[in-house]
Write a protein that holds these residues in place. Structure first.
Motif, short mmCIF file in Angstrom:
data_model
loop_
_atom_site.label_atom_id
_atom_site.label_comp_id
_atom_site.label_asym_id
_atom_site.label_seq_id
_atom_site.Cartn_x
_atom_site.Cartn_y
_atom_site.Cartn_z
N PRO A 35 3.95 -2.45 13.10
CA PRO A 35 2.91 -2.39 14.43
C PRO A 35 3.56 -1.54 15.42
CG PRO A 35 3.10 -4.33 13.58
CD PRO A 35 4.01 -3.62 12.84
N GLY A 36 2.92 -0.52 16.06
CA GLY A 36 3.38 0.21 16.95
C GLY A 36 4.34 1.37 16.60
N ALA A 37 4.45 1.51 15.49
CA ALA A 37 5.24 2.77 14.87
C ALA A 37 4.66 4.24 15.07
CB ALA A 37 5.85 2.47 13.61
N ARG A 38 5.49 4.84 15.34
CA ARG A 38 4.83 6.41 15.35
C ARG A 38 5.43 7.20 14.13
NH1 ARG A 38 4.68 10.70 19.88
NH2 ARG A 38 4.94 8.83 21.11
N HIS A 39 4.43 7.93 13.57
CA HIS A 39 4.67 8.59 12.20
C HIS A 39 5.00 10.02 12.45
CE1 HIS A 39 3.06 10.76 8.60
NE2 HIS A 39 4.30 10.30 8.29
N ILE A 40 6.60 10.40 12.27
CA ILE A 40 6.70 11.70 12.22
C ILE A 40 7.49 11.75 11.15
CG2 ILE A 40 8.31 13.42 13.39
CD1 ILE A 40 7.86 11.69 15.92
N SER A 41 6.97 12.60 9.83
CA SER A 41 7.65 12.94 8.76
C SER A 41 8.98 13.36 8.85
CB SER A 41 6.52 13.53 7.56
OG SER A 41 6.58 14.89 8.22
N LEU A 42 9.80 13.25 7.90
CA LEU A 42 11.22 13.79 7.92
C LEU A 42 11.19 15.20 8.23
CD1 LEU A 42 14.37 13.22 7.93
CD2 LEU A 42 14.11 13.16 5.51
N SER A 43 10.32 15.53 7.28
CA SER A 43 10.37 17.29 7.11
C SER A 43 9.92 17.92 8.45
CB SER A 43 9.34 17.78 5.96
OG SER A 43 7.92 17.22 6.33
N THR A 44 8.99 17.14 9.33
CA THR A 44 8.83 17.67 10.68
C THR A 44 9.69 17.26 11.91
OG1 THR A 44 7.20 15.90 11.20
CG2 THR A 44 6.45 18.28 9.75
N ILE A 59 14.33 3.03 16.18
CA ILE A 59 14.79 2.74 14.76
C ILE A 59 14.06 3.46 13.75
CG2 ILE A 59 14.48 0.89 13.05
CD1 ILE A 59 14.63 -1.28 15.45
N ALA A 60 14.68 4.10 13.01
CA ALA A 60 14.07 5.17 12.20
C ALA A 60 13.76 4.20 10.70
CB ALA A 60 14.95 6.10 11.69
N VAL A 61 12.76 4.44 10.19
CA VAL A 61 11.95 3.64 9.15
C VAL A 61 11.65 4.58 7.85
CG1 VAL A 61 10.33 1.99 8.43
CG2 VAL A 61 11.36 1.84 10.47
N CYS A 62 11.76 4.34 6.84
CA CYS A 62 11.03 4.91 5.62
C CYS A 62 10.77 4.03 4.68
CB CYS A 62 12.00 6.02 5.09
SG CYS A 62 13.45 5.61 4.16
N ARG A 63 10.72 4.37 3.06
CA ARG A 63 10.37 3.65 2.36
C ARG A 63 11.44 2.72 1.94
NH1 ARG A 63 11.16 4.02 -2.98
NH2 ARG A 63 9.94 2.73 -4.56
N SER A 64 12.44 3.08 1.79
CA SER A 64 13.68 2.43 1.09
C SER A 64 14.92 2.30 1.90
CB SER A 64 14.04 2.92 -0.34
OG SER A 64 14.49 4.02 -0.24
N GLY A 65 15.04 3.33 3.03
CA GLY A 65 16.25 3.47 3.96
C GLY A 65 16.81 4.74 3.76
N GLN A 70 18.57 9.77 6.88
CA GLN A 70 18.82 11.26 7.00
C GLN A 70 18.31 11.43 8.57
OE1 GLN A 70 17.39 13.88 4.24
NE2 GLN A 70 17.70 11.97 2.55
N ALA A 71 17.11 10.70 8.90
CA ALA A 71 16.46 10.92 10.10
C ALA A 71 17.46 10.47 11.20
CB ALA A 71 15.26 10.18 10.25
N THR A 72 18.20 9.37 10.90
CA THR A 72 18.96 8.50 11.99
C THR A 72 20.29 9.73 12.25
OG1 THR A 72 18.52 6.43 11.13
CG2 THR A 72 20.70 6.63 12.46
N ASP A 73 20.79 10.54 11.20
CA ASP A 73 21.85 11.50 11.48
C ASP A 73 21.26 12.50 12.50
OD1 ASP A 73 23.64 9.92 9.93
OD2 ASP A 73 23.15 11.44 8.14
N ILE A 74 20.07 12.95 12.07
CA ILE A 74 19.44 14.09 12.98
C ILE A 74 19.31 13.55 14.33
CG2 ILE A 74 17.22 15.29 13.51
CD1 ILE A 74 16.87 15.19 10.28
N LEU A 75 18.46 12.30 14.74
CA LEU A 75 18.46 11.92 15.84
C LEU A 75 19.75 11.50 16.50
CD1 LEU A 75 15.60 9.59 14.93
CD2 LEU A 75 15.27 11.46 16.61
N TRP A 76 20.54 11.06 16.08
CA TRP A 76 21.82 10.57 16.65
C TRP A 76 22.77 12.17 17.05
CZ3 TRP A 76 24.18 6.57 18.62
CH2 TRP A 76 25.44 6.61 18.62
N ALA A 77 22.47 13.09 16.19
CA ALA A 77 23.36 14.45 16.58
C ALA A 77 22.54 14.82 17.81
CB ALA A 77 23.13 15.17 15.40
#
Length: 101
Positions: A35-44, A59-65, A70-77
């Motif tokens: 609920p309330g999540a924003r969809h931004i695919s990893l490729s974009t 908090i980054a979320v995907c199907r299995s983690g 990878q998204a967490t690494d991108i955002l953290w950087a």
């Protein structure tokens, strides 16, 4: 990189100041999102960083983690305060937590 958080911890943060970034593909989010999540695919994600509020934790979320790690690494950087939800939506569903469809 930040450590993984559990789905229980993520659930406690729904509806608060934390923003949830769902990095799955379109066909995956059709099955439901936190609920309330924003969809931004990893490729974009890299091209769409400006859509994510730098002043709020995320908090980054995907199907299995895996992709969300990878998204967490991108955002953290890029200077975001971000955690990865370990186990992804598979763990969320297994825990019986609510989803927006």
């Amino acid at each position: 990189m930040m450590a993984d958080i559990t789905v229980s911890e993520a659930w406690r943060r729904v509806g608060g100041d934390t923003q949830f970034i769902d990095v799955r593909e379109d066909f995956e989010v059709a099955d439901g999102m936190i609920p309330g999540a924003r969809h931004i695919s990893l490729s974009t994600l890299s091209a769409r960083l400006g859509e994510i509020d730098r002043t709020r934790p995320a908090i980054a979320v995907c199907r299995s983690g895996n992709r969300s790690a990878q998204a967490t690494d991108i955002l953290w950087a890029a200077g975001y305060r971000v955690d990865n939800m370990g186990g992804g939506m598979l763990a969320w569903q297994q825990a019986g937590l609510p989803m927006d469809r």
